[in-house]
Design an enzyme around this catalytic site. Structure first.
Site, PDB file in Angstrom:
ATOM      1  N   ASP A   1       6.184  -7.269   1.718  1.00  9.44           N
ATOM      2  CA  ASP A   1       5.392  -7.079   2.814  1.00  9.44           C
ATOM      3  C   ASP A   1       4.907  -7.854   3.925  1.00  9.44           C
ATOM      4  OD1 ASP A   1       3.660  -5.098   4.057  1.00  9.44           O
ATOM      5  OD2 ASP A   1       3.145  -4.028   2.308  1.00  9.44           O
TER       6      ASP A   1
ATOM      7  N   LYS B   1      14.531   8.322  11.511  1.00  4.08           N
ATOM      8  CA  LYS B   1      14.717   8.796  10.169  1.00  4.08           C
ATOM      9  C   LYS B   1      16.142   9.380  10.133  1.00  4.08           C
ATOM     10  CE  LYS B   1      11.188   6.890   8.351  1.00  4.08           C
ATOM     11  NZ  LYS B   1      11.181   5.733   7.297  1.00  4.08           N
TER      12      LYS B   1
ATOM     13  N   TYR C   1      10.354   8.640  15.960  1.00  3.19           N
ATOM     14  CA  TYR C   1      10.380   8.822  14.213  1.00  3.19           C
ATOM     15  C   TYR C   1      11.456   9.397  13.580  1.00  3.19           C
ATOM     16  CZ  TYR C   1       8.639   8.942   9.579  1.00  3.19           C
ATOM     17  OH  TYR C   1       8.340   8.867   8.132  1.00  3.19           O
TER      18      TYR C   1
ATOM     19  N   GLN D   1       0.745  -1.360   0.076  1.00 11.00           N
ATOM     20  CA  GLN D   1       0.041  -0.137  -0.070  1.00 11.00           C
ATOM     21  C   GLN D   1       0.843   1.515   0.073  1.00 11.00           C
ATOM     22  OE1 GLN D   1      -1.737  -0.725   4.023  1.00 11.00           O
ATOM     23  NE2 GLN D   1      -0.953   1.427   4.504  1.00 11.00           N
TER      24      GLN D   1
HETATM   25  N1  LIG Z   1       3.326   9.203   4.435  1.00  7.83           N
HETATM   26  C1  LIG Z   1       4.193  10.199   4.788  1.00  7.83           C
HETATM   27  O1  LIG Z   1       3.884  11.320   4.566  1.00  7.83           O
HETATM   28  C2  LIG Z   1       5.767  10.067   4.750  1.00  7.83           C
HETATM   29  C3  LIG Z   1       6.526  10.981   4.617  1.00  7.83           C
HETATM   30  C4  LIG Z   1       8.116  10.625   4.855  1.00  7.83           C
HETATM   31  C5  LIG Z   1       8.313   9.460   4.795  1.00  7.83           C
HETATM   32  N2  LIG Z   1       7.343   8.423   4.808  1.00  7.83           N
HETATM   33  C6  LIG Z   1       8.107   6.943   4.735  1.00  7.83           C
HETATM   34  O2  LIG Z   1       7.751   6.398   3.643  1.00  7.83           O
HETATM   35  C7  LIG Z   1       7.779   4.875   4.030  1.00  7.83           C
HETATM   36  C8  LIG Z   1       6.164   4.283   3.382  1.00  7.83           C
HETATM   37  O3  LIG Z   1       5.287   4.937   3.964  1.00  7.83           O
HETATM   38  P1  LIG Z   1       3.944   5.166   3.757  1.00  7.83           P
HETATM   39  O4  LIG Z   1       3.244   6.283   4.230  1.00  7.83           O
HETATM   40  O5  LIG Z   1       3.287   4.074   2.641  1.00  7.83           O
HETATM   41  O6  LIG Z   1       3.053   4.216   4.960  1.00  7.83           O
HETATM   42  P2  LIG Z   1       2.015   3.212   4.972  1.00  7.83           P
HETATM   43  O7  LIG Z   1       1.662   2.755   6.430  1.00  7.83           O
HETATM   44  O8  LIG Z   1       0.916   3.573   4.149  1.00  7.83           O
HETATM   45  O9  LIG Z   1       2.606   1.837   4.347  1.00  7.83           O
HETATM   46  C9  LIG Z   1       3.645   1.113   5.033  1.00  7.83           C
HETATM   47  C10 LIG Z   1       3.684  -0.308   4.519  1.00  7.83           C
HETATM   48  O10 LIG Z   1       4.901  -1.002   5.196  1.00  7.83           O
HETATM   49  C11 LIG Z   1       4.470  -2.214   5.629  1.00  7.83           C
HETATM   50  N3  LIG Z   1       5.329  -2.675   6.785  1.00  7.83           N
HETATM   51  C12 LIG Z   1       5.018  -1.932   8.128  1.00  7.83           C
HETATM   52  N4  LIG Z   1       5.878  -2.625   8.955  1.00  7.83           N
HETATM   53  C13 LIG Z   1       6.409  -3.791   8.356  1.00  7.83           C
HETATM   54  C14 LIG Z   1       7.371  -4.724   8.647  1.00  7.83           C
HETATM   55  N5  LIG Z   1       7.841  -4.916   9.756  1.00  7.83           N
HETATM   56  N6  LIG Z   1       7.775  -5.545   7.701  1.00  7.83           N
HETATM   57  C15 LIG Z   1       7.221  -5.367   6.434  1.00  7.83           C
HETATM   58  N7  LIG Z   1       6.361  -4.503   6.053  1.00  7.83           N
HETATM   59  C16 LIG Z   1       6.031  -3.642   6.939  1.00  7.83           C
HETATM   60  C17 LIG Z   1       2.909  -2.172   5.910  1.00  7.83           C
HETATM   61  O11 LIG Z   1       2.550  -3.124   5.779  1.00  7.83           O
HETATM   62  C18 LIG Z   1       2.527  -1.313   4.825  1.00  7.83           C
HETATM   63  O12 LIG Z   1       2.325  -1.861   3.779  1.00  7.83           O
HETATM   64  C19 LIG Z   1       7.995   4.608   5.341  1.00  7.83           C
HETATM   65  O13 LIG Z   1       9.218   4.395   5.645  1.00  7.83           O
HETATM   66  C20 LIG Z   1       7.696   6.105   5.792  1.00  7.83           C
HETATM   67  O14 LIG Z   1       8.517   6.551   7.192  1.00  7.83           O
HETATM   68  C21 LIG Z   1       6.057   8.614   4.650  1.00  7.83           C
END
Ligand SMILES: NC(=O)c1ccc[n+]([C@@H]2O[C@H](COP(=O)([O-])OP(=O)(O)OC[C@H]3O[C@@H](n4cnc5c(N)ncnc54)[C@H](O)[C@@H]3O)[C@@H](O)[C@H]2O)c1
Length: 261
Positions: free
Chosen positions: A36, A161, A157, A15
């Site tokens: 995942d 990062k 968090y 996702q």
């Molecule tokens: N959404 C934001 O605004 C944002 C901003 C900066 C950075 N990020 C980074 O981008 C990345 C993706 O974030 P997102 O917004 O798509 O999050 P999300 O929560 O929508 O998706 C995260 C995905 O990672 C998987 N996941 C979680 N723990 C796991 C594990 N232990 N093993 C395998 N898979 C695992 C989940 O099942 C999910 O499919 C993350 O590293 C997040 O920190 C997101």
């Protein structure tokens, strides 16, 4: 950018940003290992169908990125089932919305295992596979605006990062002799499940109505709109392809104009 017969593994690809990256790299010509948690198998199957519709091969590999053996097994499975291994995107991550003074030992362990240790396991597993296959490769990590500036209530968090940024810089230097590049993308406010959670938790802490914290953050973006997974995926496409061959150790902000460094 188009590649032929190359394989990329994207963690957290069921996702959100990971899904967006998986689809973009498939458009670029990569076959994709959608990695995942096992509980995400159904969503991952949907992503695989979308990738196959683009004319590329895709497989689901079940992985808990906090477990070193799992990550190695996932890379092995991807290489075996897709016939190669060229790129790993260490994207999976979690957020926690807790003031530093209230974080428990378990919470801290958990976020560091999932956001930080995972990146080192991903680097190790990818390098072992690149070595085995006798080819260079590209490693791409998920940082964040919170890797450049500390954000209150997102303390653990932010710390996790910042660590990803440090790991990216170190790995780039250590792996350059093997012609492996290591870079990271630093998104801002992306409309995914992660921000649904952050907004919900912040509203409990500061009493603002649901959606208000997200709106206030988006209002601060120079380009005037929330970020999409596709915005992030464009940067990952660059890091995964040949146009970034002379770029390593970089953390690229892709935030629509929030931070400037
Ligand atoms: N959404 C934001 O605004 C944002 C901003 C900066 C950075 N990020 C980074 O981008 C990345 C993706 O974030 P997102 O917004 O798509 O999050 P999300 O929560 O929508 O998706 C995260 C995905 O990672 C998987 N996941 C979680 N723990 C796991 C594990 N232990 N093993 C395998 N898979 C695992 C989940 O099942 C999910 O499919 C993350 O590293 C997040 O920190 C997101």
């Amino acid at each position: 950018m188009t590649v032929t017969n190359k394989v990329a593994l994207v963690t957290g690809a069921g996702q959100g940003i990971g899904r967006g990256i998986a689809l973009r790299l498939a458009q670029d010509g990569f076959d994709i290992a959608v990695a995942d948690l096992a509980v995400q198998a159904e969503k991952a199957a949907g992503v695989i169908t979308e990738i196959e519709a683009l004319g590329r091969a895709a497989v689901f590999v079940s992985v808990d990125v906090s477990q070193r053996d799992d990550v190695f097994a996932a890379v092995d499975a991807a290489a075996q089932r897709l016939g190669g291994f060229d790129v790993i995107v260490n994207n999976a991550g979690i957020a926690q919305v807790t003031p530093l003074s209230e974080i428990t030992e378990d919470e801290l362990d958990s976020i560091f295992r999932i956001n930080v240790n995972s990146v080192i396991w991903g680097i190790q597993a990818a390098v072992a596979k690149f070595d085995e296959l006798g080819r260079p490769g590209k490693i791409i990590n998920a940082a964040s605006i919170a890797s450049i500036q500390g954000f209150p209530i997102l303390g653990a968090y932010s710390a996790s990062k910042f660590a990803v940024r440090g790991i990216t810089q170190v790995a780039a230097q250590e792996l350059a002799p093997k012609n492996i590049t290591v870079n990271a993308y630093a998104p801002g406010i992306v409309g995914t499940g992660m921000w649904d959670l952050i907004d919900e938790k912040l509203s409990v802490i500061n009493g603002k109505p649901r959606g208000q914290n997200l709106k206030e953050n988006v209002d601060g973006i120079a380009l005037g709109r929330i970020e999409t997974p596709e915005d992030v995926a464009k940067v990952v496409s660059f890091f995964a392809g040949p146009d970034s061959d002379y770029v390593t150790g970089q953390v690229l902000l892709v935030d629509g104009g929030m931070l400037y460094n």
